[in-house]
Design a protein around this motif. Sequence first.
Motif, PDB file in Angstrom:
ATOM      1  N   ARG A  54       1.032  -1.170   0.076  1.00 53.10           N
ATOM      2  CA  ARG A  54       0.060   0.084   0.277  1.00 53.10           C
ATOM      3  C   ARG A  54       0.588   1.259  -0.068  1.00 53.10           C
ATOM      4  N   TYR A  55       2.494   1.297  -0.475  1.00 54.25           N
ATOM      5  CA  TYR A  55       3.042   2.340   0.336  1.00 54.25           C
ATOM      6  C   TYR A  55       2.956   3.125  -1.337  1.00 54.25           C
ATOM      7  N   GLN A  56       2.507   4.933  -0.585  1.00 54.43           N
ATOM      8  CA  GLN A  56       2.386   5.653  -1.819  1.00 54.43           C
ATOM      9  C   GLN A  56       3.948   6.871  -0.866  1.00 54.43           C
ATOM     10  N   PRO A  57       4.875   6.845  -1.991  1.00 63.13           N
ATOM     11  CA  PRO A  57       5.118   8.198  -1.548  1.00 63.13           C
ATOM     12  C   PRO A  57       5.351   9.412  -1.407  1.00 63.13           C
ATOM     13  N   ASP A  58       4.641   9.391  -0.979  1.00 62.44           N
ATOM     14  CA  ASP A  58       3.600  10.523  -0.349  1.00 62.44           C
ATOM     15  C   ASP A  58       4.357  12.061   0.290  1.00 62.44           C
ATOM     16  N   ALA A  59       5.447  11.304   1.116  1.00 58.81           N
ATOM     17  CA  ALA A  59       6.892  12.137   2.225  1.00 58.81           C
ATOM     18  C   ALA A  59       7.661  10.961   1.318  1.00 58.81           C
ATOM     19  N   ALA A  60       9.104  11.360   2.063  1.00 59.82           N
ATOM     20  CA  ALA A  60      10.303  10.706   2.370  1.00 59.82           C
ATOM     21  C   ALA A  60      10.401   9.588   2.936  1.00 59.82           C
ATOM     22  N   PHE A  61      11.064   8.351   2.803  1.00 63.26           N
ATOM     23  CA  PHE A  61      10.308   6.913   2.830  1.00 63.26           C
ATOM     24  C   PHE A  61      11.188   7.145   4.018  1.00 63.26           C
ATOM     25  N   ARG A  62      12.160   7.395   4.971  1.00 64.01           N
ATOM     26  CA  ARG A  62      12.438   8.326   6.188  1.00 64.01           C
ATOM     27  C   ARG A  62      11.273   8.383   6.970  1.00 64.01           C
ATOM     28  N   THR A  63      10.765   9.260   6.439  1.00 62.28           N
ATOM     29  CA  THR A  63       9.367  10.391   7.073  1.00 62.28           C
ATOM     30  C   THR A  63       8.333   9.563   7.109  1.00 62.28           C
TER      31      THR A  63
END
Length: 183
Positions: A54-63
């Motif tokens: 379900r991952y969507q790159p809405d923010a940095a991965f670390r965030t």
Amino acid sequence: MLRYRDGDLVAFEELYRRHHAGLYRFVAWRSPRADWVDEIVQDSWIKLHHARSRYQPDAAFRTYLFQIARNRLLDLLRQQQPLLAAEMGSGTDGRDVFDSLADAAQDVVSPDVALEHKQRKDSLHEALAGLPSEQKEALVLQQFCGMSLEDIAAVVAAPVETVKSRLRYAMRKLREGSLSGQR
């Protein structure tokens, strides 16, 4: 993360290599109990694994990863009774978790230099312990995790202006504390 989401397990190894130490530091600074740190970090990686499709790159991965960890910590805090101040941030050996990590990473130095480092570190921990939780969290994310204001806002679910205020008040309190300690 997009490669891992699509089934590339080698990409997960790279994510873990890049982010495990920062995640551990963040959780160690935020957790009021040292015995929760490993559990929260492990749970964060597990939750990331389960949510990868379900991952969507809405923010940095670390965030994204730090949000998972912060949410797990908040879940644990909601489940617990109030903690004694003596339990705050100490490990099973009675030492502060961050102190243990810092000591392990330190090069061999003379006793005088080691004492000076320990005194500075103790002063920093004392000053940070005196900050309200929200201010301490924002400061740790910025200064020790290198996050931008926008990333911090995403992790703590607060507007950027609120994060700026928390950082400003934290720095003011730290400055006031250092000035009163010099007198």
